[in-house]
Design a protein around this motif. Structure first.
Motif: not given
Length: 111
Positions: A53-54, A66-67, A78-81, A94-95
């Motif tokens: 995630l940029a 970046n994460a 599960i990734i918090p946005l 997201i890549t």
């Protein structure tokens, strides 16, 4: 990049995360950021996949790294946005290191 649609999940249950996942886009995806929002990454492949995630912002003039989240084979993360990932359009970029057998979804908690 493909724009993921935000799905609202009621806090009293009755909704399935996996029923709302879609194939990850080869060029990456975007998702809305904010409180109570999160990305689900389900890796159905035989190897680990990294979701990155940029983080377009800076702190005291310094870039924020970046994460990168490694999702093991056969596992779901599960990734918090959070807003730290928000670009100028309010969406996270997201890549993925691979997209074979990778499904994703953007969710928020509702009432």
């Amino acid at each position: 990049m493909a724009a993921l649609t935000l799905t609202t999940l009621p806090v009293d249950g009755g909704a399935s995360l996996t029923d709302n996942l879609v194939a990850a886009a080869g060029g990456g995806d975007t998702a809305p950021t904010g409180s109570g929002r999160f990305l689900v990454v389900a890796n159905g492949s035989g190897g680990s996949i990294t979701a990155t995630l940029a983080t377009p912002g800076t702190v005291s003039g310094l870039d924020v790294d970046n994460a990168a989240v490694v999702v093991p084979a056969g596992k779901t993360s599960i990734i918090p946005l959070s807003r730290v990932f928000a670009g100028t359009n309010g969406r996270a970029a997201i890549t993925y290191s691979g997209v074979t057998s990778l499904t994703v979804g953007a969710f928020e908690l509702g009432t």
